[in-house]
Design a protein around this motif. Structure first.
Motif, PDB file in Angstrom:
ATOM      1  N   PRO A  77      18.349  67.167  27.620  1.00 25.43           N
ATOM      2  CA  PRO A  77      19.512  67.661  28.351  1.00 25.43           C
ATOM      3  C   PRO A  77      20.313  66.540  29.023  1.00 25.43           C
ATOM      4  CG  PRO A  77      17.546  68.889  28.964  1.00 25.43           C
ATOM      5  CD  PRO A  77      17.109  67.704  28.161  1.00 25.43           C
ATOM      6  N   SER A  78      19.661  65.399  29.263  1.00 24.33           N
ATOM      7  CA  SER A  78      20.296  64.293  29.977  1.00 24.33           C
ATOM      8  C   SER A  78      19.586  63.000  29.605  1.00 24.33           C
ATOM      9  CB  SER A  78      20.194  64.548  31.487  1.00 24.33           C
ATOM     10  OG  SER A  78      20.850  63.529  32.217  1.00 24.33           O
ATOM     11  N   ASP A  79      20.194  61.881  29.940  1.00 25.80           N
ATOM     12  CA  ASP A  79      19.523  60.595  29.746  1.00 25.80           C
ATOM     13  C   ASP A  79      18.290  60.555  30.638  1.00 25.80           C
ATOM     14  OD1 ASP A  79      21.795  60.115  28.277  1.00 25.80           O
ATOM     15  OD2 ASP A  79      22.555  58.515  29.573  1.00 25.80           O
ATOM     16  N   ALA A  80      17.178  60.031  30.115  1.00 23.02           N
ATOM     17  CA  ALA A  80      15.927  60.037  30.872  1.00 23.02           C
ATOM     18  C   ALA A  80      14.928  59.087  30.231  1.00 23.02           C
ATOM     19  CB  ALA A  80      15.353  61.460  30.913  1.00 23.02           C
ATOM     20  N   VAL A  81      13.752  59.049  30.835  1.00 24.27           N
ATOM     21  CA  VAL A  81      12.619  58.287  30.300  1.00 24.27           C
ATOM     22  C   VAL A  81      11.450  59.254  30.176  1.00 24.27           C
ATOM     23  CG1 VAL A  81      10.983  56.417  30.765  1.00 24.27           C
ATOM     24  CG2 VAL A  81      13.398  56.112  31.296  1.00 24.27           C
ATOM     25  N   THR A  95       7.336  65.595  29.369  1.00 19.77           N
ATOM     26  CA  THR A  95       8.005  65.476  30.666  1.00 19.77           C
ATOM     27  C   THR A  95       8.934  64.281  30.638  1.00 19.77           C
ATOM     28  OG1 THR A  95       6.091  66.447  31.792  1.00 19.77           O
ATOM     29  CG2 THR A  95       7.672  65.259  33.164  1.00 19.77           C
ATOM     30  N   LEU A  96      10.172  64.509  31.102  1.00 25.62           N
ATOM     31  CA  LEU A  96      11.175  63.456  31.213  1.00 25.62           C
ATOM     32  C   LEU A  96      11.464  63.211  32.686  1.00 25.62           C
ATOM     33  CD1 LEU A  96      13.829  64.725  28.605  1.00 25.62           C
ATOM     34  CD2 LEU A  96      11.864  63.225  28.206  1.00 25.62           C
ATOM     35  N   THR A  97      11.731  61.965  33.046  1.00 25.76           N
ATOM     36  CA  THR A  97      12.122  61.631  34.413  1.00 25.76           C
ATOM     37  C   THR A  97      13.521  61.028  34.378  1.00 25.76           C
ATOM     38  OG1 THR A  97       9.833  61.251  35.065  1.00 25.76           O
ATOM     39  CG2 THR A  97      11.532  60.331  36.491  1.00 25.76           C
ATOM     40  N   LEU A  98      14.411  61.575  35.202  1.00 29.34           N
ATOM     41  CA  LEU A  98      15.778  61.089  35.285  1.00 29.34           C
ATOM     42  C   LEU A  98      15.876  59.988  36.331  1.00 29.34           C
ATOM     43  CD1 LEU A  98      16.009  63.832  33.846  1.00 29.34           C
ATOM     44  CD2 LEU A  98      18.167  64.160  35.006  1.00 29.34           C
ATOM     45  N   ASP A 117       9.292  55.777  26.688  1.00 29.49           N
ATOM     46  CA  ASP A 117      10.419  55.828  25.752  1.00 29.49           C
ATOM     47  C   ASP A 117      11.667  56.337  26.469  1.00 29.49           C
ATOM     48  OD1 ASP A 117       8.758  55.025  23.693  1.00 29.49           O
ATOM     49  OD2 ASP A 117       8.570  57.028  22.788  1.00 29.49           O
ATOM     50  N   ALA A 118      12.787  55.656  26.276  1.00 32.20           N
ATOM     51  CA  ALA A 118      14.069  56.097  26.829  1.00 32.20           C
ATOM     52  C   ALA A 118      14.720  57.067  25.854  1.00 32.20           C
ATOM     53  CB  ALA A 118      14.976  54.911  27.078  1.00 32.20           C
ATOM     54  N   ARG A 149      11.521  69.685  38.471  1.00 29.87           N
ATOM     55  CA  ARG A 149      10.904  69.425  39.776  1.00 29.87           C
ATOM     56  C   ARG A 149      11.588  68.256  40.462  1.00 29.87           C
ATOM     57  NH1 ARG A 149       5.243  68.763  37.091  1.00 29.87           N
ATOM     58  NH2 ARG A 149       6.428  66.947  36.535  1.00 29.87           N
ATOM     59  N   ARG A 150      11.663  68.346  41.777  1.00 27.39           N
ATOM     60  CA  ARG A 150      12.091  67.231  42.623  1.00 27.39           C
ATOM     61  C   ARG A 150      11.050  67.106  43.727  1.00 27.39           C
ATOM     62  NH1 ARG A 150      17.372  68.127  44.189  1.00 27.39           N
ATOM     63  NH2 ARG A 150      18.157  66.574  42.748  1.00 27.39           N
ATOM     64  N   ASP A 151      10.397  65.954  43.773  1.00 26.30           N
ATOM     65  CA  ASP A 151       9.375  65.693  44.797  1.00 26.30           C
ATOM     66  C   ASP A 151       8.340  66.816  44.861  1.00 26.30           C
ATOM     67  OD1 ASP A 151      10.688  63.307  45.525  1.00 26.30           O
ATOM     68  OD2 ASP A 151      12.009  64.399  46.902  1.00 26.30           O
TER      69      ASP A 151
END
Length: 174
Positions: A77-81, A95-98, A117-118, A149-151
């Protein structure tokens, strides 16, 4: 034509000025987070929506279920790692982290991607494959569960795709 007294004219002018201060001169921009794309092609059917628990340890639905047959491609859905790619209990989870720290999880997703991986918005992540927890018979037993999720706090993923802000009626300009 009746002319208003000077004090009344000042009061009316002040009231109009105060009212106009709250009327935007240009359309308000959408929140930046609405720049995300759906993780599935098109606008998928939401089989089950987000249902935040009253307390973190109580039951709820910490994401949304999107109608998806086995083998359906899943995209970023968005740029992430990629921060996790593996099996949790009996489901393949990705799981992706933005950049802003938000974590997006997708299950069940079979993916060749690995942690570190990006990915860029719209990039192929993998396919829906494996047991799902869809309960809706219309879903034919298969869906993509998408969580954000956020924090450690779960958020409604749809707020990043759809404008869920309430409608506000504004006064007409003169």
């Amino acid at each position: 034509m009746r002319i208003l007294s000077a004090p009344l004219q000042r009061s009316v002018a002040l009231a109009v000025a105060m009212l106009l201060a709250f009327v935007p001169t240009t359309a308000a921009p959408l929140p930046a987070n609405l720049a995300w794309a759906w993780p599935l092609a098109g606008a998928p059917t939401v089989v089950r929506g987000f249902d935040a628990p009253a307390k973190p340890w109580l039951s709820g639905h910490r994401g949304v279920d999107l109608l998806a047959a086995q083998g359906t491609p899943v995209v970023a859905p968005s740029d992430a790692v990629v921060s996790f790619s593996g099996v949790v209990v009996d489901r393949a989870v990705l799981t992706l982290t933005l950049k802003d720290g938000l974590r997006l999880s997708f299950e069940p997703v079979q993916s060749g991607l690995r942690a570190g991986d990006a990915v860029v918005r719209g990039q192929f992540l993998g396919v829906v494959q494996g047991p799902t927890h869809c309960r809706d018979p219309a879903a034919t037993g298969s869906c993509l569960h998408w969580g954000v999720r956020r924090d450690g706090m779960y958020l409604d993923p749809l707020q990043f795709i759809l404008d869920l802000r309430p409608s506000v009626l504004l006064p007409l300009r003169g």
